[in-house]
Write a protein that holds these residues in place. Structure first.
Motif, PDB file in Angstrom:
ATOM      1  N   ALA A  67      10.234 -20.435  10.169  1.00 29.72           N
ATOM      2  CA  ALA A  67       8.859 -20.801  10.522  1.00 29.72           C
ATOM      3  C   ALA A  67       8.871 -21.927  11.531  1.00 29.72           C
ATOM      4  CB  ALA A  67       8.101 -21.229   9.270  1.00 29.72           C
ATOM      5  N   LYS A  68       8.141 -21.712  12.613  1.00 35.02           N
ATOM      6  CA  LYS A  68       8.037 -22.771  13.627  1.00 35.02           C
ATOM      7  C   LYS A  68       6.835 -23.670  13.338  1.00 35.02           C
ATOM      8  CE  LYS A  68      10.268 -20.703  17.668  1.00 35.02           C
ATOM      9  NZ  LYS A  68      10.298 -19.239  17.583  1.00 35.02           N
ATOM     10  N   ARG A  69       5.801 -23.110  12.699  1.00 33.59           N
ATOM     11  CA  ARG A  69       4.569 -23.897  12.535  1.00 33.59           C
ATOM     12  C   ARG A  69       3.756 -23.342  11.371  1.00 33.59           C
ATOM     13  NH1 ARG A  69       0.052 -21.483  15.732  1.00 33.59           N
ATOM     14  NH2 ARG A  69       0.729 -19.381  16.192  1.00 33.59           N
ATOM     15  N   ASP A  70       2.688 -24.070  11.035  1.00 28.50           N
ATOM     16  CA  ASP A  70       1.731 -23.557  10.054  1.00 28.50           C
ATOM     17  C   ASP A  70       0.922 -22.439  10.706  1.00 28.50           C
ATOM     18  OD1 ASP A  70       2.176 -24.871   7.698  1.00 28.50           O
ATOM     19  OD2 ASP A  70       1.117 -26.667   8.361  1.00 28.50           O
ATOM     20  N   PRO A  71       0.381 -21.480   9.957  1.00 24.07           N
ATOM     21  CA  PRO A  71       0.347 -21.428   8.496  1.00 24.07           C
ATOM     22  C   PRO A  71       1.605 -20.834   7.844  1.00 24.07           C
ATOM     23  CG  PRO A  71      -0.898 -19.599   9.405  1.00 24.07           C
ATOM     24  CD  PRO A  71      -0.437 -20.405  10.578  1.00 24.07           C
ATOM     25  N   PHE A  72       2.553 -20.309   8.661  1.00 21.63           N
ATOM     26  CA  PHE A  72       3.706 -19.658   8.038  1.00 21.63           C
ATOM     27  C   PHE A  72       4.619 -20.677   7.368  1.00 21.63           C
ATOM     28  CE2 PHE A  72       7.558 -16.719   8.401  1.00 21.63           C
ATOM     29  CZ  PHE A  72       7.094 -15.851   7.428  1.00 21.63           C
ATOM     30  N   ALA A 104      23.875 -26.761  13.956  1.00 21.67           N
ATOM     31  CA  ALA A 104      23.560 -25.563  14.736  1.00 21.67           C
ATOM     32  C   ALA A 104      22.071 -25.474  15.058  1.00 21.67           C
ATOM     33  CB  ALA A 104      24.008 -24.317  13.994  1.00 21.67           C
ATOM     34  N   GLN A 105      21.319 -26.490  14.652  1.00 22.55           N
ATOM     35  CA  GLN A 105      19.883 -26.582  14.938  1.00 22.55           C
ATOM     36  C   GLN A 105      19.114 -25.375  14.430  1.00 22.55           C
ATOM     37  OE1 GLN A 105      19.951 -27.476  19.168  1.00 22.55           O
ATOM     38  NE2 GLN A 105      19.562 -29.605  18.617  1.00 22.55           N
ATOM     39  N   LEU A 106      19.473 -24.929  13.248  1.00 24.00           N
ATOM     40  CA  LEU A 106      18.747 -23.810  12.647  1.00 24.00           C
ATOM     41  C   LEU A 106      18.000 -24.294  11.403  1.00 24.00           C
ATOM     42  CD1 LEU A 106      21.416 -21.046  13.203  1.00 24.00           C
ATOM     43  CD2 LEU A 106      19.182 -21.197  14.283  1.00 24.00           C
ATOM     44  N   GLN A 107      17.241 -25.352  11.578  1.00 28.66           N
ATOM     45  CA  GLN A 107      16.416 -25.854  10.484  1.00 28.66           C
ATOM     46  C   GLN A 107      15.281 -24.852  10.234  1.00 28.66           C
ATOM     47  OE1 GLN A 107      17.614 -28.179   9.041  1.00 28.66           O
ATOM     48  NE2 GLN A 107      18.653 -29.542  10.444  1.00 28.66           N
ATOM     49  N   ASN A 108      14.667 -24.954   9.081  1.00 28.74           N
ATOM     50  CA  ASN A 108      13.534 -24.083   8.736  1.00 28.74           C
ATOM     51  C   ASN A 108      13.909 -22.607   8.691  1.00 28.74           C
ATOM     52  OD1 ASN A 108      11.442 -25.953   8.356  1.00 28.74           O
ATOM     53  ND2 ASN A 108      11.451 -26.311  10.559  1.00 28.74           N
ATOM     54  N   HIS A 109      15.193 -22.316   8.435  1.00 27.42           N
ATOM     55  CA  HIS A 109      15.627 -20.932   8.243  1.00 27.42           C
ATOM     56  C   HIS A 109      15.832 -20.693   6.752  1.00 27.42           C
ATOM     57  CE1 HIS A 109      16.083 -20.497  12.483  1.00 27.42           C
ATOM     58  NE2 HIS A 109      16.674 -19.319  12.382  1.00 27.42           N
ATOM     59  N   TYR A 110      15.331 -19.567   6.279  1.00 29.26           N
ATOM     60  CA  TYR A 110      15.404 -19.238   4.849  1.00 29.26           C
ATOM     61  C   TYR A 110      16.016 -17.855   4.694  1.00 29.26           C
ATOM     62  CZ  TYR A 110      12.125 -23.082   4.370  1.00 29.26           C
ATOM     63  OH  TYR A 110      11.528 -24.306   4.420  1.00 29.26           O
ATOM     64  N   GLY A 296       1.334  -6.351  14.410  1.00 24.07           N
ATOM     65  CA  GLY A 296       2.796  -6.228  14.374  1.00 24.07           C
ATOM     66  C   GLY A 296       3.430  -6.964  15.538  1.00 24.07           C
ATOM     67  N   ASP A 297       4.774  -6.932  15.590  1.00 24.34           N
ATOM     68  CA  ASP A 297       5.450  -7.766  16.588  1.00 24.34           C
ATOM     69  C   ASP A 297       5.325  -7.231  18.009  1.00 24.34           C
ATOM     70  OD1 ASP A 297       7.299  -5.713  16.339  1.00 24.34           O
ATOM     71  OD2 ASP A 297       9.010  -7.020  15.900  1.00 24.34           O
ATOM     72  N   GLY A 298       4.978  -5.942  18.186  1.00 27.09           N
ATOM     73  CA  GLY A 298       4.748  -5.420  19.540  1.00 27.09           C
ATOM     74  C   GLY A 298       3.460  -5.965  20.133  1.00 27.09           C
ATOM     75  N   ILE A 299       2.569  -6.427  19.276  1.00 30.99           N
ATOM     76  CA  ILE A 299       1.319  -7.037  19.741  1.00 30.99           C
ATOM     77  C   ILE A 299       1.501  -8.559  19.828  1.00 30.99           C
ATOM     78  CG2 ILE A 299      -1.161  -7.340  19.287  1.00 30.99           C
ATOM     79  CD1 ILE A 299      -0.300  -4.376  19.667  1.00 30.99           C
ATOM     80  N   ALA A 300       2.002  -9.156  18.728  1.00 35.93           N
ATOM     81  CA  ALA A 300       1.958 -10.618  18.605  1.00 35.93           C
ATOM     82  C   ALA A 300       3.226 -11.313  19.086  1.00 35.93           C
ATOM     83  CB  ALA A 300       1.695 -10.981  17.141  1.00 35.93           C
ATOM     84  N   GLY A 301       4.315 -10.562  19.292  1.00 32.38           N
ATOM     85  CA  GLY A 301       5.564 -11.203  19.729  1.00 32.38           C
ATOM     86  C   GLY A 301       6.627 -11.136  18.648  1.00 32.38           C
ATOM     87  N   VAL A 302       7.879 -11.316  19.062  1.00 29.87           N
ATOM     88  CA  VAL A 302       9.019 -11.028  18.190  1.00 29.87           C
ATOM     89  C   VAL A 302       9.095 -11.971  16.981  1.00 29.87           C
ATOM     90  CG1 VAL A 302      10.602 -12.500  19.510  1.00 29.87           C
ATOM     91  CG2 VAL A 302      11.504 -10.568  18.184  1.00 29.87           C
ATOM     92  N   GLY A 303       9.540 -11.419  15.866  1.00 25.02           N
ATOM     93  CA  GLY A 303       9.886 -12.236  14.703  1.00 25.02           C
ATOM     94  C   GLY A 303       8.952 -12.050  13.525  1.00 25.02           C
ATOM     95  N   VAL A 304       9.507 -12.388  12.360  1.00 24.46           N
ATOM     96  CA  VAL A 304       8.770 -12.234  11.109  1.00 24.46           C
ATOM     97  C   VAL A 304       7.510 -13.107  11.119  1.00 24.46           C
ATOM     98  CG1 VAL A 304       8.935 -12.573   8.611  1.00 24.46           C
ATOM     99  CG2 VAL A 304      10.911 -11.687   9.877  1.00 24.46           C
ATOM    100  N   GLU A 305       7.643 -14.327  11.640  1.00 27.76           N
ATOM    101  CA  GLU A 305       6.496 -15.252  11.623  1.00 27.76           C
ATOM    102  C   GLU A 305       5.308 -14.673  12.399  1.00 27.76           C
ATOM    103  OE1 GLU A 305       7.310 -19.154  13.223  1.00 27.76           O
ATOM    104  OE2 GLU A 305       5.414 -19.933  12.416  1.00 27.76           O
ATOM    105  N   ARG A 306       5.550 -14.200  13.613  1.00 28.22           N
ATOM    106  CA  ARG A 306       4.455 -13.668  14.431  1.00 28.22           C
ATOM    107  C   ARG A 306       3.865 -12.398  13.800  1.00 28.22           C
ATOM    108  NH1 ARG A 306       1.872 -16.637  18.043  1.00 28.22           N
ATOM    109  NH2 ARG A 306       1.343 -14.751  19.227  1.00 28.22           N
TER     110      ARG A 306
END
Ligand SMILES: Cc1cc2nc3c(=O)[nH]c(=O)nc-3n(C[C@H](O)[C@H](O)[C@H](O)COP(=O)(O)OP(=O)(O)OC[C@H]3O[C@@H](n4cnc5c(N)ncnc54)[C@H](O)[C@@H]3O)c2cc1C
Length: 327
Positions: A67-72, A104-110, A296-306
């Motif tokens: 997650a990069k930001r809220d609300p995710f 490795a700067q992969l904070q906020n990864h679950y 979906g990601d084809g509309i909003a952009g790549v990744g689970v968060e989007r």
């Protein structure tokens, strides 16, 4: 048509039970909508689906949820509290060194601690899932299944499949179809492989044109890994058999890690639409008059968060438009 006064329950039909369809379905169901979700697969999950193996489960799709930001971000904290996810710990082997996750700067990864497909199913809440239900066409307020069944009279139809898979469904909805033609997805081959030795890490990030990433599958002791190819590899082996692609990947892996044979190959999967390279933009795309919307990601952009947020945002707009939709 029934009047708003006599109709307190609105109905949504959703195509696709990935994380985008699930977040939309769960949000609408929690607001009292009657929601039917149709997926061609055996269960929920999409690119977060689970592969059952003798010893439990493994995942060949997205290994991480970040997650990069809220609300995710706050949603992930909630899923951690519920025991569905845990922050990624352990080492990441990158190039020639093992780094900590922070280095490795992969904070906020679950990573999911329950089966990812179960997590997605839980996100759907009280929505009804119809597995093994391939949709062939969408029409105004209507979903047509491949077996000829027509499910109509929805207050809104929502399609959450990768856009190249949505285009053939949209002959009756040209305004939506035309907006999708520029979206491009890239493929990934994923493999479950078992080997002994190699770096003492949980994640291996390859600096290579054939392989991208290997992630240790915690559900099955130390030796089982999900290995993801690069997009270039998958484009080269797009029409190859599982045997050819997996043998090629295994030999690349051996070379990169300096391991002796044999590497056991337990499963292979080609994600033809793994990640969008471009997307439409915004969170969702709607044809208000015909009551059909795309997420979906084809509309909003790549990744689970989007993808998750696209489903949530559309559901919030629909809930706010309740009176308008009920006429
Ligand atoms: C190998 C791999 C690694 C990834 N790594 C990451 C990562 O580390 N971090 C990250 O954030 N993201 C990652 N992603 C991307 C992420 O998984 C996706 O962006 C996200 O899961 C997309 O969700 P979605 O709901 O939009 O689509 P999907 O999950 O693809 O859901 C679409 C659903 O539609 C169904 N469907 C398709 N056609 C039909 C039809 N005709 N009828 C009925 N149902 C249909 C499918 O079965 C599927 O369940 C990765 C993806 C892959 C493949």
């Amino acid at each position: 048509m029934e009047s708003y006064a006599s109709r307190t329950t609105l109905k949504a039909g959703i195509v696709g039970a990935g994380i985008a369809g699930a977040s939309c379905a769960g949000t609408l169901a929690a607001a009292g909508w009657e929601v039917d979700v149709f997926d061609k697969a055996r269960g929920a999950g999409g690119r977060l689906s689970t592969r059952h193996i003798e010893q439990g489960w493994a995942t060949l799709g997205s290994p991480f949820i970040s997650a990069k930001r809220d609300p995710f971000r706050s949603q992930l904290r909630d899923w951690v509290r519920q025991g569905w996810l845990a922050p990624v710990r352990g080492g990441i082997w990158q190039g020639r060194a093992t780094l900590s996750w922070a280095q490795a700067q992969l904070q906020n990864h679950y990573r999911p601690t329950i089966e990812p497909s179960q997590l997605v199913r839980r996100v759907m809440g009280n929505a009804r899932l119809h597995p093994l239900s391939r949709v062939s066409a969408l029409q105004p307020r209507t979903i047509i299944l491949e077996n000829g069944e027509v499910r109509g009279d929805f207050d809104c139809v929502i399609c959450s499949v990768p856009t190249p898979q949505a285009i053939p469904m949209l002959d009756a909805l040209p305004l939506l179809r035309e907006r999708l033609t520029d979206v491009r997805y890239r493929p990934v081959w994923s493999f479950l492989m078992r080997w002994d030795g190699g770096p003492a890490a949980d994640v291996i990030k390859f600096d290579d044109h054939l392989l991208d990433l290997a992630v240790r599958q915690t559900s099955d002791g130390p030796g089982l890994w999900a290995v993801h190819s690069s997009h270039e590899f998958a484009e080269t082996y797009l029409d190859a058999s599982e045997m050819e692609a997996s043998n090629r990947a295994a030999s690349a892996l051996m070379g990169l890690l300096g391991l002796p044979w044999p590497v056991e190959i337990e499963a292979s999967h080609l994600w033809r639409y793994a990640r969008p390279e471009t997307s439409v933009g915004g969170f969702w795309l709607g044809d208000r008059e015909n009551r059909v919307a795309l997420i979906g990601d084809g509309i909003a952009g790549v990744g689970v968060e989007r993808a998750w947020e696209s489903g949530l945002r559309l559901a919030q707009v629909l809930i706010q438009s309740k009176e308008e939709l009920a006429v």
